[in-house]
Design a protein around this motif. Structure first.
Motif, short mmCIF file in Angstrom:
data_model
loop_
_atom_site.label_atom_id
_atom_site.label_comp_id
_atom_site.label_asym_id
_atom_site.label_seq_id
_atom_site.Cartn_x
_atom_site.Cartn_y
_atom_site.Cartn_z
N ALA A 78 0.83 -1.20 0.00
CA ALA A 78 0.00 0.00 0.00
C ALA A 78 0.86 1.25 0.00
CB ALA A 78 -0.92 0.02 1.22
N VAL A 79 0.26 2.34 -0.48
CA VAL A 79 0.84 3.68 -0.35
C VAL A 79 -0.07 4.48 0.57
CG1 VAL A 79 1.27 5.88 -1.53
CG2 VAL A 79 2.05 3.74 -2.56
N VAL A 80 0.52 5.11 1.58
CA VAL A 80 -0.19 6.01 2.49
C VAL A 80 0.14 7.44 2.09
CG1 VAL A 80 -0.09 6.94 4.85
CG2 VAL A 80 -0.42 4.48 4.49
N ILE A 81 -0.89 8.30 2.04
CA ILE A 81 -0.69 9.72 1.74
C ILE A 81 -1.13 10.53 2.96
CG2 ILE A 81 -1.13 11.64 0.17
CD1 ILE A 81 -1.94 9.66 -1.97
N GLU A 82 -0.23 11.35 3.49
CA GLU A 82 -0.46 12.08 4.74
C GLU A 82 0.08 13.50 4.67
OE1 GLU A 82 -1.77 11.90 7.65
OE2 GLU A 82 -2.35 9.83 8.00
N ASP A 83 -0.46 14.37 5.54
CA ASP A 83 0.00 15.76 5.57
C ASP A 83 0.54 16.17 6.93
OD1 ASP A 83 -2.42 18.03 6.70
OD2 ASP A 83 -2.66 15.86 6.81
N SER A 84 0.54 15.27 7.92
CA SER A 84 0.97 15.65 9.28
C SER A 84 2.08 14.73 9.77
CB SER A 84 -0.20 15.57 10.26
OG SER A 84 -0.58 14.22 10.48
N MET A 85 2.82 15.20 10.76
CA MET A 85 3.88 14.39 11.36
C MET A 85 3.32 13.11 11.97
SD MET A 85 7.06 15.42 11.19
CE MET A 85 8.16 16.83 11.06
N THR A 86 2.18 13.23 12.70
CA THR A 86 1.60 12.05 13.33
C THR A 86 1.11 11.05 12.29
OG1 THR A 86 -0.48 13.25 13.54
CG2 THR A 86 0.93 13.18 15.48
N GLY A 87 0.53 11.56 11.22
CA GLY A 87 0.04 10.68 10.17
C GLY A 87 1.16 9.97 9.44
#
Length: 227
Positions: free
Chosen positions: A166-175
């Protein structure tokens, strides 16, 4: 034509700040609530909550003088943001809707994995004009919130895939921390907070102009080091 890799098996999207630009809605709701109780809520205070689980955020709001139970705070903020979405529409982040649509056309499943409540995520999904997501997982469904890997691992199990595919797309440090800890190839697309020094495999300034070919290439570059 040569064969094209079917990987990644799925793309797992964060919602607030990654798929949609709802962070200003949350900040406005937080500010109104704290000020109602006579407190002060600064932009810097709001930035500390970006990417956090809602109950953790509620505890911080209580420390700023909000005299409500944590569950009530979560429900109140969710109601306020949902109302903004219904009146103002879904403010997609640049390139997000186009990439979602192309993933759908290419047969690559997308999952929405958010720390917002499931009912909030459903509000967003209902306002998208095509069936974008095979799975919606809310913050009230994961055993532990981001930065723990649980939400992404749970999504992979529910989709029947290996998280490494999978690829995860995130915008935050925690994510980003959650995605990387899960074993997924993790893409950071910074928005309100910078991601320099994060654990993301790559940082892209935007999804604007990005295609499924870019996502496949990203996964190919990092899949062996994802775990």
């Amino acid at each position: 034509m040569g064969s094209v890799s079917s990987k990644p098996s799925a793309v797992l999207w964060d919602m607030d700040g990654t798929l949609v630009d709802t962070e200003p809605y949350w900040m406005s709701a937080e500010t109104a609530l704290v000020e109602f109780y006579g407190g002060t809520w600064t932009h810097e205070d709001a930035l500390e909550l970006v990417g956090s689980g809602l109950h953790g955020s509620a505890v911080i709001l209580q420390r700023h003088g909000v005299r409500m139970e944590a569950d009530a705070i979560v429900q109140r903020l969710t109601d306020d943001v949902a109302a903004r979405l219904r009146t103002e529409g879904v403010p997609f982040r640049p390139g997000a809707r186009a990439l979602l649509s192309e993933l759908k056309a290419e047969g690559i499943p997308s999952a929405l994995v958010t720390m917002s409540l499931k009912r909030m995520a459903r509000e967003v999904v209902a306002l998208i004009d095509f069936p974008a997501f095979e799975l919606v997982l809310g913050g009230d469904e994961a055993p532990r919130p981001k930065p723990h890997p649980d939400p992404y691992l749970q999504a992979a199990r529910m989709l029947g895939i290996d998280i490494a595919d999978a690829v995860v797309i995130e915008d935050s440090m925690t994510g980003v921390a959650a995605g990387r800890a899960s074993g997924a190839v993790t893409l950071g697309v910074p928005h309100i907070v910078p991601l320099d020094g994060s654990a993301a495999h790559e940082l892209w300034p935007s999804l604007d102009g990005r295609t499924v070919a870019d996502i496949r290439a990203l996964h190919a570059r990092h899949s062996k080091e994802a775990a």
